[in-house]
Design a protein around this motif. Structure first.
Motif, PDB file in Angstrom:
ATOM      1  N   ALA A 178      38.571  43.837  48.381  1.00 53.34           N
ATOM      2  CA  ALA A 178      39.272  44.632  47.365  1.00 53.34           C
ATOM      3  C   ALA A 178      40.177  43.748  46.511  1.00 53.34           C
ATOM      4  O   ALA A 178      40.243  43.908  45.287  1.00 53.34           O
ATOM      5  CB  ALA A 178      40.086  45.740  48.042  1.00 53.34           C
ATOM      6  N   VAL A 179      40.852  42.796  47.137  1.00 56.18           N
ATOM      7  CA  VAL A 179      41.714  41.872  46.390  1.00 56.18           C
ATOM      8  C   VAL A 179      40.881  41.015  45.452  1.00 56.18           C
ATOM      9  O   VAL A 179      41.250  40.809  44.282  1.00 56.18           O
ATOM     10  CB  VAL A 179      42.549  41.003  47.366  1.00 56.18           C
ATOM     11  CG1 VAL A 179      43.253  39.876  46.636  1.00 56.18           C
ATOM     12  CG2 VAL A 179      43.542  41.869  48.114  1.00 56.18           C
ATOM     13  N   LEU A 180      39.749  40.527  45.926  1.00 53.72           N
ATOM     14  CA  LEU A 180      38.873  39.710  45.100  1.00 53.72           C
ATOM     15  C   LEU A 180      38.323  40.506  43.914  1.00 53.72           C
ATOM     16  O   LEU A 180      38.309  40.027  42.778  1.00 53.72           O
ATOM     17  CB  LEU A 180      37.721  39.151  45.944  1.00 53.72           C
ATOM     18  CG  LEU A 180      36.727  38.264  45.197  1.00 53.72           C
ATOM     19  CD1 LEU A 180      37.407  36.977  44.749  1.00 53.72           C
ATOM     20  CD2 LEU A 180      35.546  37.950  46.090  1.00 53.72           C
ATOM     21  N   ILE A 181      37.892  41.736  44.158  1.00 55.48           N
ATOM     22  CA  ILE A 181      37.373  42.580  43.079  1.00 55.48           C
ATOM     23  C   ILE A 181      38.459  42.863  42.049  1.00 55.48           C
ATOM     24  O   ILE A 181      38.214  42.787  40.840  1.00 55.48           O
ATOM     25  CB  ILE A 181      36.785  43.883  43.657  1.00 55.48           C
ATOM     26  CG1 ILE A 181      35.494  43.577  44.404  1.00 55.48           C
ATOM     27  CG2 ILE A 181      36.539  44.918  42.567  1.00 55.48           C
ATOM     28  CD1 ILE A 181      34.954  44.738  45.215  1.00 55.48           C
ATOM     29  N   ALA A 182      39.681  43.174  42.504  1.00 49.50           N
ATOM     30  CA  ALA A 182      40.787  43.423  41.583  1.00 49.50           C
ATOM     31  C   ALA A 182      41.095  42.181  40.753  1.00 49.50           C
ATOM     32  O   ALA A 182      41.338  42.272  39.545  1.00 49.50           O
ATOM     33  CB  ALA A 182      42.025  43.876  42.353  1.00 49.50           C
ATOM     34  N   ALA A 183      41.065  41.010  41.387  1.00 52.87           N
ATOM     35  CA  ALA A 183      41.343  39.767  40.664  1.00 52.87           C
ATOM     36  C   ALA A 183      40.279  39.509  39.601  1.00 52.87           C
ATOM     37  O   ALA A 183      40.598  39.170  38.459  1.00 52.87           O
ATOM     38  CB  ALA A 183      41.413  38.595  41.646  1.00 52.87           C
ATOM     39  N   VAL A 184      39.035  39.675  39.971  1.00 48.40           N
ATOM     40  CA  VAL A 184      37.943  39.441  39.017  1.00 48.40           C
ATOM     41  C   VAL A 184      38.024  40.443  37.869  1.00 48.40           C
ATOM     42  O   VAL A 184      37.880  40.076  36.693  1.00 48.40           O
ATOM     43  CB  VAL A 184      36.575  39.503  39.730  1.00 48.40           C
ATOM     44  CG1 VAL A 184      35.440  39.535  38.736  1.00 48.40           C
ATOM     45  CG2 VAL A 184      36.423  38.312  40.669  1.00 48.40           C
ATOM     46  N   LEU A 185      38.258  41.726  38.180  1.00 45.43           N
ATOM     47  CA  LEU A 185      38.361  42.731  37.122  1.00 45.43           C
ATOM     48  C   LEU A 185      39.543  42.455  36.195  1.00 45.43           C
ATOM     49  O   LEU A 185      39.451  42.673  34.993  1.00 45.43           O
ATOM     50  CB  LEU A 185      38.471  44.130  37.726  1.00 45.43           C
ATOM     51  CG  LEU A 185      37.183  44.707  38.287  1.00 45.43           C
ATOM     52  CD1 LEU A 185      37.445  46.044  38.963  1.00 45.43           C
ATOM     53  CD2 LEU A 185      36.137  44.856  37.210  1.00 45.43           C
ATOM     54  N   GLY A 186      40.647  41.964  36.759  1.00 46.21           N
ATOM     55  CA  GLY A 186      41.793  41.595  35.930  1.00 46.21           C
ATOM     56  C   GLY A 186      41.438  40.504  34.932  1.00 46.21           C
ATOM     57  O   GLY A 186      41.788  40.581  33.750  1.00 46.21           O
ATOM     58  N   TYR A 187      40.716  39.495  35.407  1.00 43.68           N
ATOM     59  CA  TYR A 187      40.303  38.420  34.506  1.00 43.68           C
ATOM     60  C   TYR A 187      39.279  38.900  33.477  1.00 43.68           C
ATOM     61  O   TYR A 187      39.306  38.466  32.326  1.00 43.68           O
ATOM     62  CB  TYR A 187      39.747  37.230  35.289  1.00 43.68           C
ATOM     63  CG  TYR A 187      40.834  36.336  35.822  1.00 43.68           C
ATOM     64  CD1 TYR A 187      41.600  35.557  34.960  1.00 43.68           C
ATOM     65  CD2 TYR A 187      41.120  36.289  37.175  1.00 43.68           C
ATOM     66  CE1 TYR A 187      42.617  34.753  35.437  1.00 43.68           C
ATOM     67  CE2 TYR A 187      42.133  35.489  37.671  1.00 43.68           C
ATOM     68  CZ  TYR A 187      42.874  34.724  36.789  1.00 43.68           C
ATOM     69  OH  TYR A 187      43.873  33.932  37.259  1.00 43.68           O
ATOM     70  N   VAL A 188      38.396  39.806  33.866  1.00 43.39           N
ATOM     71  CA  VAL A 188      37.410  40.340  32.922  1.00 43.39           C
ATOM     72  C   VAL A 188      38.117  41.122  31.821  1.00 43.39           C
ATOM     73  O   VAL A 188      37.816  40.957  30.630  1.00 43.39           O
ATOM     74  CB  VAL A 188      36.368  41.220  33.653  1.00 43.39           C
ATOM     75  CG1 VAL A 188      35.544  42.029  32.681  1.00 43.39           C
ATOM     76  CG2 VAL A 188      35.470  40.358  34.519  1.00 43.39           C
ATOM     77  N   VAL A 189      39.081  41.980  32.208  1.00 46.55           N
ATOM     78  CA  VAL A 189      39.833  42.752  31.208  1.00 46.55           C
ATOM     79  C   VAL A 189      40.602  41.811  30.282  1.00 46.55           C
ATOM     80  O   VAL A 189      40.595  41.985  29.060  1.00 46.55           O
ATOM     81  CB  VAL A 189      40.782  43.759  31.894  1.00 46.55           C
ATOM     82  CG1 VAL A 189      41.765  44.362  30.905  1.00 46.55           C
ATOM     83  CG2 VAL A 189      39.992  44.855  32.578  1.00 46.55           C
ATOM     84  N   MET A 190      41.249  40.807  30.863  1.00 42.40           N
ATOM     85  CA  MET A 190      42.010  39.849  30.055  1.00 42.40           C
ATOM     86  C   MET A 190      41.090  39.112  29.079  1.00 42.40           C
ATOM     87  O   MET A 190      41.401  38.974  27.892  1.00 42.40           O
ATOM     88  CB  MET A 190      42.718  38.836  30.960  1.00 42.40           C
ATOM     89  CG  MET A 190      43.577  37.836  30.208  1.00 42.40           C
ATOM     90  SD  MET A 190      44.372  36.644  31.289  1.00 42.40           S
ATOM     91  CE  MET A 190      42.982  35.636  31.768  1.00 42.40           C
ATOM     92  N   PHE A 191      39.947  38.650  29.570  1.00 42.65           N
ATOM     93  CA  PHE A 191      39.010  37.915  28.723  1.00 42.65           C
ATOM     94  C   PHE A 191      38.504  38.781  27.578  1.00 42.65           C
ATOM     95  O   PHE A 191      38.517  38.373  26.416  1.00 42.65           O
ATOM     96  CB  PHE A 191      37.839  37.402  29.560  1.00 42.65           C
ATOM     97  CG  PHE A 191      36.743  36.796  28.746  1.00 42.65           C
ATOM     98  CD1 PHE A 191      36.901  35.536  28.187  1.00 42.65           C
ATOM     99  CD2 PHE A 191      35.566  37.486  28.511  1.00 42.65           C
ATOM    100  CE1 PHE A 191      35.892  34.969  27.421  1.00 42.65           C
ATOM    101  CE2 PHE A 191      34.559  36.939  27.749  1.00 42.65           C
ATOM    102  CZ  PHE A 191      34.716  35.674  27.195  1.00 42.65           C
ATOM    103  N   LEU A 192      38.060  39.995  27.897  1.00 40.30           N
ATOM    104  CA  LEU A 192      37.521  40.873  26.859  1.00 40.30           C
ATOM    105  C   LEU A 192      38.589  41.271  25.842  1.00 40.30           C
ATOM    106  O   LEU A 192      38.331  41.322  24.639  1.00 40.30           O
ATOM    107  CB  LEU A 192      36.878  42.114  27.496  1.00 40.30           C
ATOM    108  CG  LEU A 192      35.579  41.863  28.247  1.00 40.30           C
ATOM    109  CD1 LEU A 192      35.137  43.125  28.963  1.00 40.30           C
ATOM    110  CD2 LEU A 192      34.498  41.372  27.304  1.00 40.30           C
ATOM    111  N   TRP A 193      39.786  41.593  26.324  1.00 46.37           N
ATOM    112  CA  TRP A 193      40.875  41.962  25.415  1.00 46.37           C
ATOM    113  C   TRP A 193      41.182  40.804  24.470  1.00 46.37           C
ATOM    114  O   TRP A 193      41.262  40.982  23.255  1.00 46.37           O
ATOM    115  CB  TRP A 193      42.115  42.329  26.218  1.00 46.37           C
ATOM    116  CG  TRP A 193      43.295  42.720  25.376  1.00 46.37           C
ATOM    117  CD1 TRP A 193      44.096  41.903  24.634  1.00 46.37           C
ATOM    118  CD2 TRP A 193      43.781  44.043  25.169  1.00 46.37           C
ATOM    119  NE1 TRP A 193      45.061  42.623  23.996  1.00 46.37           N
ATOM    120  CE2 TRP A 193      44.894  43.948  24.307  1.00 46.37           C
ATOM    121  CE3 TRP A 193      43.399  45.285  25.647  1.00 46.37           C
ATOM    122  CZ2 TRP A 193      45.632  45.060  23.920  1.00 46.37           C
ATOM    123  CZ3 TRP A 193      44.134  46.385  25.254  1.00 46.37           C
ATOM    124  CH2 TRP A 193      45.223  46.264  24.394  1.00 46.37           C
TER     125      TRP A 193
END
Length: 106
Positions: A19-34
């Protein structure tokens, strides 16, 4: 019985880092796309990682929910009551229901 509890505990210990890994990856994906799309399109500022993670949580609160299974997946359980009622209706009751439905939602 003891083995089943051990497997459940093992799955839980696996779930936390996953769950921590998924949250970290999703955070970076949101940051990158934004940061890739919105500064040019909507004249917004850039996000750092923590802002992106906060935005992800905010979207989950506003548009999703924190129930297991995610948003919209409980409909099958809620709809099953109506499905049971439909199966219990006679042919005449079903036709009356269909006619009433057509009158209301035309």
């Amino acid at each position: 019985m003891m083995n089943r509890n051990f497997n459940r505990g093992r799955k839980f210990l696996f779930f936390i880092p996953a769950a921590v890994l998924i949250a970290a990856v999703l955070g970076y994906v949101v940051m990158f796309l934004w940061n890739w799309i919105l500064p040019e399109v909507a004249n917004t500022g850039k996000l750092n990682y923590w802002q992106a993670l906060g935005l992800l949580v905010l979207c989950r609160v506003l548009f999703g929910n924190f129930k297991p299974g995610g948003p919209g997946r409980g409909f099958g359980r809620r709809g099953s009551g109506m499905r049971e009622k439909w199966h219990d209706m006679t042919g005449e009751e079903r036709s009356r229901f269909k006619e009433e439905f057509k009158k209301r939602f035309r």
